[in-house]
Scaffold this motif. Structure first.
Motif, short mmCIF file in Angstrom:
data_model
loop_
_atom_site.label_atom_id
_atom_site.label_comp_id
_atom_site.label_asym_id
_atom_site.label_seq_id
_atom_site.Cartn_x
_atom_site.Cartn_y
_atom_site.Cartn_z
N THR A 94 -8.13 -20.34 22.93
CA THR A 94 -7.68 -18.99 22.07
C THR A 94 -6.85 -18.04 22.79
OG1 THR A 94 -9.52 -17.95 23.64
CG2 THR A 94 -10.29 -18.91 21.29
N THR A 95 -6.69 -18.38 23.99
CA THR A 95 -5.74 -17.48 24.78
C THR A 95 -4.33 -18.11 24.83
OG1 THR A 95 -7.70 -16.97 25.84
CG2 THR A 95 -5.53 -15.92 26.58
N VAL A 96 -4.38 -19.11 25.53
CA VAL A 96 -3.07 -19.57 25.97
C VAL A 96 -2.26 -20.36 24.69
CG1 VAL A 96 -1.89 -21.16 27.38
CG2 VAL A 96 -3.93 -19.93 28.23
N TRP A 97 -3.16 -21.15 23.81
CA TRP A 97 -2.25 -21.91 22.90
C TRP A 97 -2.10 -21.32 21.58
CZ3 TRP A 97 -5.91 -26.60 24.73
CH2 TRP A 97 -5.29 -26.80 26.05
N LEU A 98 -3.07 -20.47 21.05
CA LEU A 98 -3.27 -19.92 19.87
C LEU A 98 -2.81 -18.26 19.98
CD1 LEU A 98 -5.69 -22.04 18.03
CD2 LEU A 98 -3.30 -22.34 18.13
N HIS A 99 -2.92 -17.81 21.14
CA HIS A 99 -2.70 -16.32 21.10
C HIS A 99 -3.63 -15.43 20.25
CE1 HIS A 99 0.54 -17.27 23.96
NE2 HIS A 99 0.87 -17.91 22.95
N GLY A 156 -7.06 -15.05 32.82
CA GLY A 156 -7.28 -13.75 32.21
C GLY A 156 -6.81 -13.42 30.98
N GLY A 157 -6.83 -12.44 30.17
CA GLY A 157 -6.20 -11.74 29.05
C GLY A 157 -7.06 -12.44 28.03
N ILE A 158 -8.42 -13.00 28.04
CA ILE A 158 -9.30 -13.60 27.12
C ILE A 158 -9.71 -12.61 26.12
CG2 ILE A 158 -11.05 -15.35 26.64
CD1 ILE A 158 -10.71 -16.21 29.49
N PRO A 159 -9.35 -12.97 24.93
CA PRO A 159 -9.85 -11.89 23.88
C PRO A 159 -11.21 -11.75 23.97
CG PRO A 159 -9.17 -13.65 22.73
CD PRO A 159 -8.64 -13.99 24.23
N LYS A 160 -11.86 -10.43 23.78
CA LYS A 160 -13.37 -10.27 23.73
C LYS A 160 -13.87 -10.37 22.52
CE LYS A 160 -16.91 -7.29 25.34
NZ LYS A 160 -17.38 -6.46 26.36
N PHE A 161 -14.20 -11.82 22.09
CA PHE A 161 -14.99 -12.18 21.03
C PHE A 161 -16.36 -12.04 21.05
CE2 PHE A 161 -11.08 -14.66 20.01
CZ PHE A 161 -10.63 -14.05 18.89
N THR A 162 -16.97 -12.21 22.24
CA THR A 162 -18.48 -12.19 22.32
C THR A 162 -18.96 -10.76 22.32
OG1 THR A 162 -17.99 -14.16 23.88
CG2 THR A 162 -20.42 -12.82 23.99
N GLN A 218 -13.89 -11.86 29.54
CA GLN A 218 -12.63 -11.88 29.35
C GLN A 218 -11.60 -12.42 30.51
OE1 GLN A 218 -13.00 -7.38 27.70
NE2 GLN A 218 -11.05 -8.22 26.78
N PHE A 219 -12.01 -12.96 31.54
CA PHE A 219 -11.58 -13.38 32.71
C PHE A 219 -12.69 -14.74 33.43
CE2 PHE A 219 -11.05 -13.61 37.19
CZ PHE A 219 -9.98 -13.62 37.33
N LEU A 256 -10.26 -8.44 37.95
CA LEU A 256 -9.54 -8.93 36.49
C LEU A 256 -10.87 -8.93 35.64
CD1 LEU A 256 -7.23 -11.59 37.66
CD2 LEU A 256 -6.61 -10.07 35.84
N ALA A 257 -12.14 -9.00 36.20
CA ALA A 257 -13.30 -8.81 35.23
C ALA A 257 -13.37 -7.47 35.06
CB ALA A 257 -14.21 -9.73 36.11
#
Lengths: 333, 301, 254, 386
Positions: free
Chosen positions: A88-93, A164-170, A242-243, D118-119
């Motif tokens: 979700t984060t690195v490959w597909l942004h 980090g920088g993971i979108p908050k889908f949950t 998100q991290f 970061l969290a």
């Protein structure tokens, strides 16, 4: 008639949906000081509890019901977390700003994470499940730390910097659906011929073989699907926090799940739900105790084990977990 | 060549400390089939006892090392005894796994209790210099580096191990321990007092860990925090399993293998060294499912 | 053709020869006993037949199929079921689940149906439930169907173990000391049951037993082993009078 | 059973309602608002947490003594709520949620470790609550959003500073690095040192790692390997306890070359643990206790009096971080997160570690000092401007 029996599953689902509605209302309606009763803090706790429940129930499949002793469950969680976060984060942004694209990608990503975790489970389980007891424990623990080492030295995964920088889908909905679907699927499996075989392997592997059960296959399969659910949990966890960081998934984390499981009751799905739910919330409730918190917490743990040796639930199940027995017709032999 | 030998020596030194901890794991396991996770924290308490007692001992006895190590062993032995009485005895005839979770709880408790401000505090501590570190000149020009601390580590470990072998093989209580480890119900029918045997195991094992703690402090000169036992404890536990858990020579062998393979793995690739040690372990267990010296006993049909 | 044909079976454990050149042919419908003093190698023979050990030498042909090297569960699925000397029930499972477990390899649904509880699952469950309850009825255990099997009285546990073996629908049933721990009255019942089993389920039965009364009363043919060797074979009357058998049990000069 | 469950449920509800009802006391002329801190108070990193908490507590106390801030004409003082993150990211996240939702904090100081910051950062960013981390050096922390600040250098600066110092001032041509690969701070410094040193024309002859400082105490395997490469300089970008232990073991095996490190070295424990082995060591830091400016001297004295120990880098940075946040709060005269954030962005706060000014990524632009251990005392050598 078939529908009537499956009806119980429906009742269970309805109960969960109602719970969700109540929780959602409490998190929206301004009840306390103009704010909702269940604010972001409680919602996050509920989300963590849900993830921990799935982790614990899936661990219970291996440890409680199949009688194996795995203490490396967090390793599979790591595989799922990193796989899904990379997708979700690195490959597909992807981002939450476009949910119509984001959520399908997210769902596919956590499933991919689950599948990769299952593959890791297969790699670990196939050679090691012939080991018994504590030896199996050590191998799974080592596999856990090995996975973590690989993540830590792989810069593409963020290494010790974490990802980090993971979108908050949950969100609350995701957690509810994920928890209920996972628990129901595992519950279903347990209350099937295959589930009975799992318990047979636990009670006597020799007798299970002698009654025609391919015990190796059964053990590996349970290990693999348990790893799958751990992987999906990891994905949900990553998109909540998100991290993620390799230290999230150390063997200490695996031990936490072991504690949740045995405190709740390892031979009951209800126990694997109550254990993590109580012991996720408990340390947070004790925040006011400051440093004493982490002294009291293990004391509660030890006392629980001394006074309720088989865990809070023992082998009992909540009614909504059980599959109803059909009424047997009286047949004259 | 010089580097190879030096790494071997490094491995033996750390292996000696692992061995002292591993022995406690294996003894307790042999008798009650319990992985006593709190054992690592007893090791920690032993190390802290050194920190607190060494100055007192130096004042009272003049020399510090021997009185300190004995005092630390006594205290950790007592701690082990109390721990068994309070936490494990109520669970003795119940599920093994409940006991295991209890052990985890006791471990968490000890760590966090000791980290409280009025106990050991979480602060770094400089461990008192019980002996003055010196290098021992080695003839030849391999550039080997052997210090008196290293000799002390290996020496004390070997002495304690020999004492333990003597204790287990020659004394009455030692023989009773072996009988209980072999077959508890039968041993009990033979009139062996199981309680006494179990208590003994929970005194002797922790006492060895206490000695390990003193050696650890003397060798590294620093106590990081009351959580310092976790990792040496884990490594020692793995060593005990590697050697065949419940098997005393196995624990020693496993500990040295663990220490040496760690040193070599690190020297090959320090980034992966930590992981390599685990890979070796998995490899060994897959080939020998009951550890190196453990007997593989398939269930009798 | 014989249902079971064992030729030159030899089993070593390290340097120890547990079974040496063992031969046996079982015809369909026979009840054959295997006797001998402790340590004679009887249980080893059973374990080799059921795939617990792979024999050092020899062939085992069951129903025209070589089963040497097959795993225990494959042998069970091929039609050989067994009971154990010390009862091995799935003690934490209910009585009826013990039976259902033995039906598992015939179960009509797969993993997916198990996860999703599909229509196929419910059909399969209904089928196995009917099957299991009928079988329990034959063994007078239907009243205990939902009890935890570990809590049954001893005799009932024995019966359940046999019922469980039968649930795999075997053609050859191997009983390892079925009368162990039984009083004469119970043993009589057992003898009756063994005959009834053979007739009702169309079985061939091979059994190890120490109670001579049972062996002599139920077996049509007996094989005597001592120190891994077959020392004598024949009908019960013949065995009863053979001095070698006496010697094996009581020692020389008895 | 049911009863037990019910009791737990009731307890949870009562607790949540009880906590939920707690809110800032409102007085007509004076009010108190909460400010949060997230530090590891339990677990293996509790020492770091204790220092940081003490630094923040002192800054808050001084702020309140000085009269607090005026918010809409009402005198406002600060109540400091400190939460434990146990060193675990998800616990830190829970702590942040609690501070923001329950305690309604105006801002958060924390966390120590980048992995926890970061969290915490996404939560603060989403809630619009400014977070300032005293010591998280990972460059990505502040990139989470415009509410996230830090009070320390980021890794590239410090690593490069020491690389230049070693090559240009110490005139060493070869160096060995031994760092913790489980920690981004150590790894970052190590990598930037290597890059900087090699750019200058030097050679890094050994680049060795160990795993997790709280787990490792034996570095002899790595040191044996390093010694065989005969380096002229040893760069140890680790925290003081590891650095001191490494140096002790290095000296014991006859590796007697000069050594250097980063701000992780700044603690009285470095010399206490390392003794003669750390003598002559140089490290980059945020400030020097030697600094004769009254500000620094005042801080060192007050801290020492209050807590009975000399401040380390963590305490100093936490003190500055809290100072920055409180100063922005005072300037903004508002408890709104966005106002405080805007004030922070334009701050010209002067702390004990120099004058702070934030760049576009909310990293402070400030000078580093080089400190040398002479006779067991930290001695100021030079200042390096960015």
């Amino acid at each position: 008639m078939t529908f009537f029996r499956t009806h119980r599953t429906a009742v269970t689902v309805i109960a969960f949906v109602l719970t969700y509605v109540v929780v959602k209302l409490l998190s929206v309606l301004p009840l306390v000081n103009g704010g909702p009763l269940l604010n972001g803090y409680y919602i996050q706790l509920i989300a963590l509890a849900g993830i921990n429940i799935v982790m614990t129930v899936s661990l219970g499949m291996v440890n409680g019901f199949t009688g194996q002793f795995s203490i490396g469950h967090a390793g599979f969680m790591a595989v799922g977390a990193y796989t899904s976060a990379m997708i979700t984060t690195v490959w597909l942004h992807t981002s939450v700003t476009n949910p119509w694209v984001g959520y399908p990608v997210f769902i596919l990503a956590i499933l991919a994470g689950g599948l990769l975790a299952a593959a890791a489970g297969y790699l670990v389980g196939t050679p090691s499940l012939r080991l018994k007891g504590d030896y199996l424990a050590i191998v799974t623990l080592s596999a856990n730390e090995l996975i973590r080492t690989v993540i830590r030295v792989t810069n593409a995964l963020g290494g010790p910097r974490g990802l980090g920088g993971i979108p908050k889908f949950t969100n609350l909905e995701v957690v509810f659906v994920f928890t209920i679907v996972s628990v129901v699927l595992m519950r279903n499996y347990l209350f099937s011929s295959h589930g009975r075989s799992m318990k047979a392997v636990r009670d006597s592997e020799i007798a299970a073989e002698a009654t025609g059960i391919n015990t190796t296959k059964q053990k590996v399969f349970v290990f693999v699907f348990s790893a799958f659910f751990a992987g999906v949990s990891g994905g949900v966890f990553a998109h909540l926090l998100q991290f993620i960081h390799p230290d999230n998934f150390s063997f200490v984390k695996s031990l936490e799940y072991l504690i949740y499981l045995y405190v709740g009751g390892s031979t009951s799905i209800s126990g694997a739900i109550v254990g993590p739910a109580v012991f996720t919330v408990l340390p947070e409730l004790m925040r006011a105790l400051q440093q004493w918190r982490m002294v009291i917490y293990p004391l509660i743990l030890v006392l629980t084990m001394i006074f309720r040796t088989e865990g809070i639930m023992g082998a009992r199940e909540f009614r909504f977990i059980l599959i109803p027995q059909r009424q047997r017709k009286e047949v004259s032999a | 060549m010089g580097q190879f030998l030096q790494q071997l020596i490094n491995g033996i030194q750390i292996g000696s400390i692992y061995a002292l901890i591993a022995l406690g794991y294996t003894m307790v396991y042999g008798i009650v089939r319990l992985i006593n996770f709190a054992h690592a924290d007893i090791f920690m308490v032993g190390a802290y006892m050194g920190f607190f007692l060494a100055p007192v001992m130096a004042r009272v006895f003049g020399g510090a090392f021997i009185p300190t190590i004995i005092a630390a062993m006594l205290i950790t032995g007592l701690l082990g005894f109390i721990m068994e009485k309070l936490a494990y005895r109520p669970l003795r005839y119940k599920s093994r796994l409940s006991a295991l979770i209890t052990a985890l709880g006791v471990s968490l408790f000890l760590e966090n209790f000791c980290a409280l401000p009025f106990v050991f505090t979480p602060a770094f501590r400089k461990f008192p210099d019980l002996i003055v570190a010196r290098n021992i000149p080695i003839p030849g020009n391999l550039g080997l580096n052997i210090s008196n601390v290293l000799l002390l580590d290996v020496g004390v470990s070997v002495i304690l191990m020999v004492l333990l072998f003597w204790f287990v093989n020659k004394t009455l209580i030692g023989k009773q321990m072996r009988a209980v480890a072999f077959d508890k119900p039968t041993a009990s029918l033979m009139g062996i007092n199981i309680d006494v045997v179990i208590s003994t195991a929970f005194i002797v094992g922790p006492a060895l860990a206490g000695a390990g703690g003193i050696l650890y402090g003397t060798t590294y000169g620093m106590l990081a925090s009351p959580f310092l036992g976790i990792w040496p404890g884990l490594k020692a536990f793995i060593a005990a399993v590697l050697g065949g858990i419940g098997n005393i020579p196995g624990a020693v062998l496993g500990a040295y293998i663990m220490g040496i393979s760690e040193a070599f793995a690190t020297s090959v690739n320090s980034n992966l060294g930590y992981g390599i040690a685990f890979a070796i372990l998995i490899g060994i267990l897959l080939v020998r499912p009951s550890g190196l010296l453990g007997k593989f006993m398939p269930e009798k049909v | 053709m014989a249902l079971l044909d064992v030729q030159h079976l030899t089993q070593f454990f390290g340097g120890l020869r547990a079974v040496s050149d063992f031969n046996i042919q079982l015809e369909h419908g026979e009840i054959v006993g295997l006797i001998g003093p402790n340590g004679a190698g009887k249980t080893t023979v059973f374990n080799v037949l059921t795939g617990v050990y792979t024999p050092t030498k020899g062939t085992i042909v069951f129903d025209g199929q070589n089963i040497v090297g097959k795993k225990t569960y494959q042998i069970t699925q091929a039609g050989i079921a067994r009971t154990f000397q010390n009862i091995r029930l799935f003690s934490q499972s209910s009585v009826i689940d013990n039976i259902k477990i033995a039906y598992h390899f015939r179960m009509s649904y797969g993993n997916t149906d198990a996860f999703l509880h599909t229509r196929k699952y419910w059909q399969g469950e209904q089928l196995v439930d009917d099957y299991a309850i009928d079988l329990l009825r034959l063994f007078h255990l239907e009243g205990h169907a939902e009890d935890v099997s570990g809590s049954l009285p001893y005799g009932a546990q024995r019966r359940l173990e046999i019922a469980r073996a039968l649930a795999t629908k075997p053609r050859l049933l191997i009983l390892d000391e079925p009368a162990a721990g039984m009083n004469p009255a119970e043993a009589d019942e057992l003898m009756e049951m063994i005959h009834w089993l053979r007739d009702k389920f169309d079985l061939t039965i091979l059994l190890i037993e120490h109670q001579m009364r049972v062996v002599m009363g139920v077996c049509e043919r007996i094989k005597v082993m001592d120190f891994g060797e077959t020392i004598c074979e024949g009908v019960p009357e013949y065995i009863r009078n053979d001095p070698r058998v006496c010697e094996a049990y009581l020692g020389k000069g008895a | 059973m049911r009863r037990l469950f019910a009791i737990i449920l009731v307890c949870a509800l009562v607790a949540s309602v009880g906590v939920g009802c707690k809110k800032a006391e409102v007085l007509p002329t004076e009010q108190v608002v909460n400010m949060g801190g997230i530090f590891p108070m339990t677990g293996g990193s509790a020492t770091f947490g204790t220092s940081s908490k003490q630094g923040v507590a002192m800054a808050v106390e001084e702020f309140n003594t000085a009269g607090g801030a005026m918010v809409g004409g009402v005198k406002t003082t600060i109540n400091y709520v400190n939460e434990d993150d146990t060193g675990a990211p998800e616990v830190g996240a829970s702590a942040a949620q609690k501070l923001i939702n329950q305690d309604k904090v105006i801002g958060i100081v924390g966390a120590v470790m980048s992995k926890v910051s970061l969290a915490v950062a996404p939560i603060c960013q989403a809630a619009g609550v400014p977070e300032i981390s005293p010591t998280s050096t990972n460059a990505t922390v502040t990139l989470v959003g415009d509410y996230i600040f830090r009070a320390c250098f980021i890794d590239p600066f410090q690593g490069t500073v020491m690389a230049n110092y070693a090559y240009n001032i110490l005139k060493v041509k070869t160096a060995a690095v031994l760092y913790d690969n489980g920690n981004d701070y150590n790894k970052g410094l190590a990598e930037f040192f290597k890059a900087g040193f090699e750019k200058n024309g030097g050679k890094v002859v050994a680049f060795e790692a160990f795993t997790d400082e709280d787990k490792t105490v034996d570095y002899k395997a790595q040191l044996t390997k390093i010694k065989a490469t005969n380096p002229e300089f040893l760069y140890l970008p680790n925290y003081y306890a590891s650095a001191a232990t490494i140096l002790k073991q290095a000296r014991a095996m006859g590796l007697n070359v000069p050594a250097g490190g980063g701000d992780g070295w700044d603690s009285p424990d470095l010399v206490k643990i390392g003794g003669a082995a750390v003598e002559g060591g140089v490290f980059s830091n945020h400030f020097s206790k030697d600094d004769k400016s009254p500000k620094v001297q005042d801080f060192v004295t007050k801290y020492t009096t209050k807590y009975g120990e000399a401040p380390d880098a963590l305490a100093a940075l936490a003190y500055d971080a809290a100072g920055l946040l409180l100063d922005a709060f005072k300037t903004a005269g508002s408890i709104k997160g966005s106002d405080i954030r805007d004030a922070m962005k334009n701050t010209t706060f002067s702390g004990i570690a120099g004058a702070y000014k934030f760049d576009a990524n909310r990293n402070p632009i400030k000078a580093a000092v080089i400190i040398k251990i002479v006779n067991g005392e930290q001695t100021y050598l030079t200042t390096v401007n960015p």
